[in-house]
Design an enzyme around this catalytic site. Structure first.
Site, PDB file in Angstrom:
ATOM      1  CB  SER A  21      24.517   3.408  17.605  1.00  0.00           C
ATOM      2  OG  SER A  21      23.258   4.004  17.781  1.00  0.00           O
ATOM      3  CG  ASP A  22      21.995   6.385  12.371  1.00  0.00           C
ATOM      4  OD1 ASP A  22      22.765   6.694  11.442  1.00  0.00           O
ATOM      5  OD2 ASP A  22      20.780   6.183  12.227  1.00  0.00           O
TER       6      ASP A  22
END
Length: 197
Positions: A21-22
């Site tokens: 997600s990052d």
């Protein structure tokens, strides 16, 4: 002992999927695990939330899967954070003859126990869809009881419908003339009349 070929299925490819997600996170742990699990191809979405249903690599992967393939993920939440979305994805895989493995959670539909778990997931997916349908129906019924219009916006407001009804009653215009004047169908005018009765 010979391998038993269930329902004539042929073994396809093992296709992996990773998501972080990052953009600063590393996907190395997931990729290493998928390679160790024998994945032929690995798709990935970087910097994407699991709640984000539109993921380019995942969509491409799902289109690329064929009967007999196995989709492999490190954990279920790499595929989706939404329970309903996850259950729908898993049910689609089952329907299309694609196996599924979640490495860290022991879900493996290439085994009898895994297929049983998969079947239960499909039941939960249908249950969740039915719950949403029932909540939607109840919400619409409650809104309708409060006088809220459900569905597409009306082409003719109630005030306009009363004016049209008055014009029709005094013979000022016919339904076909009003339809042409307002650039709407005659059926729309007739429905509007019924709504204010």
């Amino acid at each position: 002992m010979e391998d038993v070929d269930f329902e004539g299925d042929t073994k396809g490819r093992r296709i992996g999927y990773v998501r972080v997600s990052d953009k600063d996170q590393s996907q190395d742990l997931q990729v290493d695990a998928l390679k160790h699990a024998g994945c032929d191809v690995i798709y990935g979405d970087l910097g994407m939330s699991g709640a984000d249903v539109t993921r380019r690599s995942l969509e491409t992967l799902l289109r690329d899967l064929t009967k007999g393939d196995t989709l492999v993920v490190w954990k279920l939440d790499r595929l989706s954070r939404s329970t309903l979305h996850l259950l729908e994805l898993l049910d689609d895989l089952r329907v299309n003859g694609v196996d599924f493995i979640a490495l860290t959670q022991g879900i493996d539909t290439t085994t009898a126990v895994g297929r049983m778990v998969f079947g239960h997931l499909a039941v939960f997916a249908e249950f969740e869809r039915e719950q949403i349908r029932e909540r939607t129906k109840a919400g619409m019924a409650a809104a309708k009881a409060r006088g809220v219009h459900i569905g597409r916006p009306r082409a003719i407001s109630d005030d306009m419908a009363r004016l049209i009804k008055h014009r029709l009653a005094i013979g000022e215009a016919s339904v076909s003339q009003l339809a042409e004047e307002l650039d709407i169908s005659q059926q729309t005018i007739v429905r509007a009349m019924k709504n204010i009765e």
